[in-house]
Write an enzyme that holds these catalytic residues in place. Structure first.
Site, PDB file in Angstrom:
ATOM      1  N   GLU A   1       0.946  -1.144   0.129  1.00  0.00           N
ATOM      2  CA  GLU A   1      -0.088   0.100   0.042  1.00  0.00           C
ATOM      3  C   GLU A   1       0.884   1.043  -0.017  1.00  0.00           C
ATOM      4  OE1 GLU A   1       1.001   1.615   3.067  1.00  0.00           O
ATOM      5  OE2 GLU A   1       1.695  -0.339   3.528  1.00  0.00           O
TER       6      GLU A   1
ATOM      7  N   GLU B   1       4.424  -0.424   1.795  1.00  0.00           N
ATOM      8  CA  GLU B   1       4.731  -0.613   0.310  1.00  0.00           C
ATOM      9  C   GLU B   1       4.432  -1.927  -0.148  1.00  0.00           C
ATOM     10  OE1 GLU B   1       8.151   1.606  -0.990  1.00  0.00           O
ATOM     11  OE2 GLU B   1       7.766   3.066   0.059  1.00  0.00           O
TER      12      GLU B   1
END
Length: 350
Positions: free
Chosen positions: A175, A318
């Site tokens: 994300e 991430e």
């Protein structure tokens, strides 16, 4: 809602016959039984997911869901929201944390705009799946409508299924969204019935006063919106995030398509909690990658009921932790394939 419903209905248990066959082989490999620990369990799980004794999981991807969060208006993040935009452009270039690590693992990055607050230049590097321009400020009302939460879940399903149709054999979740530890902690507070101050962490390096404010913001949002912990989509809609919903949908899509899904850290674990609350069998298809350094991470993993592979003091997000586990899974499968059993080695007594 139809796609979500159909997807959930397709999620089955693991292939128990192949798992038993794999476990019997792993237990008889030429080593003390259990001496390769979690690698042994991973080999059995991958066989159960794929239905193959020696699955080849060589087409790897991290799906990164990018979205903004209206609750940033309450001063819960140390970085400005424009960083979401900047990093959403940088991730597919391979120049962020997850990119550097994905290159080592031989994994591709799939970057999805599910709710960035600005229109982006998409081209071939960013997939435009924008549900809305960031969530609303959850201290003023729900972060999104129930329908938007469902749409975000279904977006995750669509992206996962699209990648699987392209040949992906294993997928990790990631994300990008400034402020997303706040909705994550709100979800954990509701699902775990835990006071916000007990699990609210520093996120991207907040100072003590900002952490206190963050916990107060979460408490206010929960009190205002009264999310129903028995309805995970209601929780997601009222105090969640579009990136979290997208990752939860990715996990459901992977489970429905018998594809292993690697959960990243704290925020991905919230997505896993939502996905498994929607359909508990989803958990069979998940591997949790690492213990995030974020304050509530241990509690979240315990609530999910899955023990992460690694403890690396990481908290970047991430998908940076998830990508590390690709090589561990490769090692687990190769352990089972390359090692001989006692019987194959001519040793009759184990």
């Amino acid at each position: 809602m139809e796609l979500l419903k159909r997807t959930v209905e397709r999620i089955e248990g693991l292939n128990e016959d192949v798992m038993k066959e794999c476990r019997d082989r792993v237990d008889n490999l030429i080593k003390p039984q259990g001496s390769l620990g979690k690698l042994e369990d991973l080999a059995v799980q991958m066989s159960g997911i794929t239905g193959e004794m020696f699955p080849v999981l060589d087409n790897k991807a991290i799906i990164v869901m990018a979205a903004d969060h209206g609750v940033c208006d309450e001063g819960v993040a140390s970085a400005p929201q424009v960083v979401t935009v900047v990093q959403t452009y940088n991730i597919p270039k391979g120049i962020t944390g997850v990119g550097a690590l994905a290159a080592v693992a031989g994994a591709d990055l799939v970057t999805v705009d599910i709710g960035v607050q600005e229109d982006l230049e998409y081209g071939d590097t960013i997939i435009n799946k924008k549900v809305k321009y960031g969530t609303d400020n959850m201290t003023k009302g729900p972060a999104m409508t129930y329908e938007e939460a469902v749409k975000a879940l279904e977006t995750g399903i669509e992206v996962a299924e699209s990648e699987i149709k392209k040949g992906r054999k294993i997928i990790g979740t990631g994300e990008m969204g400034i402020g997303n530890t706040t909705p994550s902690t709100a979800i954990l507070s509701v699902l775990g019935e835990i006071a916000p101050e007990e699990i609210t962490g520093i996120g991207a390096n907040l100072d003590a006063s900002m952490v206190e404010n963050k916990a107060n913001v979460i408490r206010r949002a929960i009190a205002l919106n009264c999310p129903d912990k028995k309805d995970p989509i209601d929780v997601l809609a009222k105090v969640g995030g579009l990136d979290i919903a997208g990752m939860a949908g990715t996990m459901l899509g992977c489970a429905a398509n018998k594809t292993p899904c690697i959960v990243d850290g704290y925020i991905s674990t919230m997505a896993a909690l939502i996905a498994c609350a929607i359909e508990p069998k989803t958990k069979n298809y998940l591997v949790t990658s690492h213990f995030s350094k974020e304050k509530g991470a241990k509690t979240a993993s315990e609530l999910l009921g899955l023990t992460p592979m690694l403890d690396m003091n990481m908290r970047l997000g991430e998908g940076s932790g998830a990508v590390l586990v690709f090589n561990i899974i490769d090692a687990a499968i190769n352990m089972n394939k390359a090692m001989i059993t006692f019987q194959e080695g001519g040793i009759g007594v184990v």
